[in-house]
Design a protein around this motif. Structure first.
Motif, mmCIF file in Angstrom:
data_model
loop_
_atom_site.group_PDB
_atom_site.id
_atom_site.type_symbol
_atom_site.label_atom_id
_atom_site.label_comp_id
_atom_site.label_asym_id
_atom_site.label_seq_id
_atom_site.Cartn_x
_atom_site.Cartn_y
_atom_site.Cartn_z
ATOM 1 N N THR A 1 55.485 34.136 39.144
ATOM 2 C CA THR A 1 54.764 34.788 38.609
ATOM 3 C C THR A 1 55.636 35.112 37.201
ATOM 4 O O THR A 1 57.290 35.403 37.402
ATOM 5 N N PRO A 2 55.429 36.120 36.221
ATOM 6 C CA PRO A 2 56.601 35.926 35.339
ATOM 7 C C PRO A 2 57.898 36.851 35.676
ATOM 8 O O PRO A 2 57.205 37.948 35.857
ATOM 9 N N ALA A 3 59.020 37.112 35.200
ATOM 10 C CA ALA A 3 60.184 37.505 35.251
ATOM 11 C C ALA A 3 59.587 38.996 34.224
ATOM 12 O O ALA A 3 60.146 39.884 34.587
ATOM 13 N N TRP A 4 58.949 38.422 32.890
ATOM 14 C CA TRP A 4 58.855 39.462 32.151
ATOM 15 C C TRP A 4 57.571 39.757 32.020
ATOM 16 O O TRP A 4 56.571 39.284 31.880
ATOM 17 N N ASP A 5 57.364 41.239 31.993
ATOM 18 C CA ASP A 5 55.920 41.308 31.637
ATOM 19 C C ASP A 5 55.538 42.070 30.244
ATOM 20 O O ASP A 5 56.070 42.835 29.775
ATOM 21 N N ARG A 6 54.335 41.394 29.544
ATOM 22 C CA ARG A 6 55.291 41.570 28.082
ATOM 23 C C ARG A 6 53.731 42.763 27.620
ATOM 24 O O ARG A 6 53.808 43.501 26.551
ATOM 25 N N SER A 7 52.941 43.260 29.095
ATOM 26 C CA SER A 7 52.250 44.823 28.653
ATOM 27 C C SER A 7 52.697 45.860 29.926
ATOM 28 O O SER A 7 51.761 45.506 30.316
ATOM 29 N N PRO A 8 53.733 46.213 29.897
ATOM 30 C CA PRO A 8 54.453 47.030 31.014
ATOM 31 C C PRO A 8 52.940 48.803 30.505
ATOM 32 O O PRO A 8 53.021 48.880 29.827
ATOM 33 N N SER A 9 52.653 48.781 31.588
ATOM 34 C CA SER A 9 52.264 50.139 31.795
ATOM 35 C C SER A 9 52.720 51.353 31.065
ATOM 36 O O SER A 9 51.842 52.898 31.285
ATOM 37 N N GLN B 1 57.733 51.128 33.783
ATOM 38 C CA GLN B 1 57.737 49.498 34.247
ATOM 39 C C GLN B 1 58.191 48.854 33.199
ATOM 40 O O GLN B 1 58.777 48.203 33.466
ATOM 41 N N LEU B 2 59.133 50.358 32.296
ATOM 42 C CA LEU B 2 59.496 49.269 31.009
ATOM 43 C C LEU B 2 60.468 50.608 30.399
ATOM 44 O O LEU B 2 60.141 51.884 30.377
ATOM 45 N N VAL B 3 62.249 50.523 30.890
ATOM 46 C CA VAL B 3 63.078 51.777 30.197
ATOM 47 C C VAL B 3 63.721 51.467 28.947
ATOM 48 O O VAL B 3 64.114 49.807 28.677
ATOM 49 N N THR B 4 63.941 51.683 28.041
ATOM 50 C CA THR B 4 64.291 51.689 27.066
ATOM 51 C C THR B 4 66.035 51.327 26.425
ATOM 52 O O THR B 4 65.716 53.109 26.769
ATOM 53 N N VAL B 5 66.430 51.349 26.976
ATOM 54 C CA VAL B 5 68.153 51.748 26.030
ATOM 55 C C VAL B 5 68.929 51.790 24.407
ATOM 56 O O VAL B 5 68.786 50.136 24.034
ATOM 57 N N MET B 6 69.223 52.492 23.649
ATOM 58 C CA MET B 6 69.527 52.335 22.899
ATOM 59 C C MET B 6 71.320 53.748 22.761
ATOM 60 O O MET B 6 70.870 54.656 22.236
ATOM 61 N N ARG C 1 67.820 39.529 34.869
ATOM 62 C CA ARG C 1 67.036 38.605 34.598
ATOM 63 C C ARG C 1 65.063 39.640 34.614
ATOM 64 O O ARG C 1 63.970 38.897 33.891
ATOM 65 N N ARG C 2 65.342 40.824 34.526
ATOM 66 C CA ARG C 2 64.249 42.210 33.623
ATOM 67 C C ARG C 2 64.977 42.259 32.875
ATOM 68 O O ARG C 2 64.286 43.636 32.826
ATOM 69 N N CYS C 3 66.300 41.671 31.750
ATOM 70 C CA CYS C 3 66.482 42.821 31.208
ATOM 71 C C CYS C 3 66.018 41.848 29.914
ATOM 72 O O CYS C 3 66.261 40.603 29.604
ATOM 73 N N ARG C 4 65.647 42.192 28.794
ATOM 74 C CA ARG C 4 65.703 42.174 27.181
ATOM 75 C C ARG C 4 66.952 42.460 25.790
ATOM 76 O O ARG C 4 66.408 43.984 25.797
ATOM 77 N N PHE C 5 67.509 41.676 25.460
ATOM 78 C CA PHE C 5 68.228 42.650 24.406
ATOM 79 C C PHE C 5 67.932 42.022 23.216
ATOM 80 O O PHE C 5 67.044 40.933 23.303
ATOM 81 N N ASP C 6 67.805 42.964 22.088
ATOM 82 C CA ASP C 6 67.138 42.232 21.109
ATOM 83 C C ASP C 6 67.685 40.893 19.866
ATOM 84 O O ASP C 6 67.528 41.150 18.684
ATOM 85 N N GLY C 7 68.671 41.054 20.721
ATOM 86 C CA GLY C 7 69.243 39.495 20.134
ATOM 87 C C GLY C 7 69.920 40.328 18.802
ATOM 88 O O GLY C 7 70.605 39.220 18.263
ATOM 89 N N GLY C 8 69.813 40.852 18.863
ATOM 90 C CA GLY C 8 71.349 42.185 17.019
ATOM 91 C C GLY C 8 70.023 42.262 16.763
ATOM 92 O O GLY C 8 70.826 42.526 15.167
ATOM 93 N N ALA C 9 69.141 42.544 17.126
ATOM 94 C CA ALA C 9 67.834 42.527 15.382
ATOM 95 C C ALA C 9 68.388 43.677 14.869
ATOM 96 O O ALA C 9 67.950 44.008 13.459
ATOM 97 N N VAL C 10 68.206 44.959 15.802
ATOM 98 C CA VAL C 10 68.701 46.095 14.854
ATOM 99 C C VAL C 10 70.186 46.521 14.255
ATOM 100 O O VAL C 10 69.982 46.979 13.154
ATOM 101 N N TYR C 11 70.972 45.895 14.684
ATOM 102 C CA TYR C 11 72.926 45.491 14.034
ATOM 103 C C TYR C 11 72.052 45.072 12.911
ATOM 104 O O TYR C 11 72.708 45.139 12.325
ATOM 105 N N ALA D 1 60.592 42.166 20.838
ATOM 106 C CA ALA D 1 60.997 41.969 21.603
ATOM 107 C C ALA D 1 60.238 41.834 22.371
ATOM 108 O O ALA D 1 60.157 41.050 23.420
ATOM 109 N N VAL D 2 59.972 43.299 22.858
ATOM 110 C CA VAL D 2 59.385 42.950 24.385
ATOM 111 C C VAL D 2 58.244 42.068 24.442
ATOM 112 O O VAL D 2 57.454 42.040 25.728
ATOM 113 N N THR D 3 57.043 41.894 23.576
ATOM 114 C CA THR D 3 56.044 41.181 23.517
ATOM 115 C C THR D 3 56.024 39.812 24.080
ATOM 116 O O THR D 3 55.319 38.902 23.402
#
Length: 297
Positions: free
Chosen positions: A48-56, A134-139, A249-259, A291-293
């Motif tokens: 099962t993939p660690a990252w779900d691209r369609s959280p509810s 299922q998904l929390v965003t942090v900024m 493993r269930r965290c994604r950073f935007d790779g500096g995209a906003v910066y 990033a999420v999808t």
């Protein structure tokens, strides 16, 4: 002679039976034929993939950007214009893109606070996880650099500890919840863009990000050093966000995209020329959705 012949015949028969018995055995045992071709290969279930691209469901934590501050009216929050959970069609927030407008209204929550520091995020996270998203965003992090002076900025070590506390809060309560982390914007670019507007500079004098925006037209060595110091701290914060997120493993950073996003005057609030406008919020929503999808971080 005849008796010896009978004895020899019996011995040969026994040997033949033994040889045939050995030939008929295989690695499987008994009389079963050995595996061949695809039958020999075991079909393993796909992990099962660690990252779900369609959280509810989506919950948001952070600061004034996620509250839509100054996007709709002067010196006011406008959560309906939030990149993360807003309902405005011209923003098309992350929650709306993922869930649809009707579900986003019921299954997304915004716990960000204008003026919040990273130190406030663990508390916001505790509120968010109570909803079981299922998904929390942090900024967060801009206010840690936007202090009265460079000496008052949050230290990098404290910033790391506070973000780790926030991640621990969500991971303890919701082991399988996903976390999307946006980078801190390029505050120096925001100064460079906004300083061209006289009205914006007057609003800055009310106390918006003084470490970067004070004496907006000053280009002397001291002012340049001050802004560079703030910029370096922002970059250090982004390194912390990336490093801490990478351990989960269930965290994604935007790779500096906003910066790295080049906010122009269309993407900046026309009340303070520093916070994102509705257009800017829409661009942040696009970055987050990509990033999420994405198949891979």
């Amino acid at each position: 002679m005849r008796r010896r012949s009978h004895r020899s015949t019996a011995v040969l028969a026994a040997l033949a039976a033994a040889v045939l018995g050995v030939a008929g055995c295989d690695a499987v045992g008994g009389d079963s034929p050995g595996p061949d071709g695809t039958e020999a290969k075991q079909v393993k279930p796909k992990p099962t993939p660690a990252w779900d691209r369609s959280p509810s469901s989506v919950a948001a934590v952070g600061d004034s950007i996620t509250r839509g501050f100054d996007a709709c009216a002067v010196l006011s929050d406008c959560p309906e214009a939030s990149w993360a959970t807003g309902s405005r069609e011209d923003v098309d927030s992350l929650a709306v893109r993922l869930l649809g407008k009707a579900q986003a209204a019921e299954r997304s929550w915004n716990y960000a606070e204008t003026g919040a520091l990273m130190a406030d995020v663990p508390g916001q996270m505790a509120q968010a996880v109570a909803r079981k998203p299922q998904l929390v965003t942090v900024m967060a992090g801009a206010n840690d650099a936007c202090r009265a002076s460079t000496s008052a900025m949050t230290s990098v070590d404290d910033f790391r500890t506070q973000f780790e506390d926030a991640m621990s809060t969500v991971r303890t309560a919701l082991p399988k919840a996903q976390v999307f982390v946006a980078s801190v914007p390029d505050l120096k670019r925001l100064w460079s863009e906004g300083r061209t507007n006289p009205l914006g500079k007057q609003v800055w004098k009310l106390g918006i990000c003084p470490s970067m925006l004070d004496d907006a037209d000053a280009l002397d060595a001291a002012a340049t050093e001050r802004r560079d110091t703030v910029q370096e701290r922002v970059e250090a914060y982004n390194e912390v966000l990336e490093e801490v997120c990478a351990k989960d493993r269930r965290c994604r950073f935007d790779g500096g995209a906003v910066y790295e996003f080049r906010f122009g005057t269309d993407q900046l609030s026309h009340w303070d020329w520093f916070h994102p406008s509705v257009n800017g919020q829409a661009r942040l929503a696009e970055i987050a959705y990509r990033a999420v999808t994405a198949k891979k971080a």
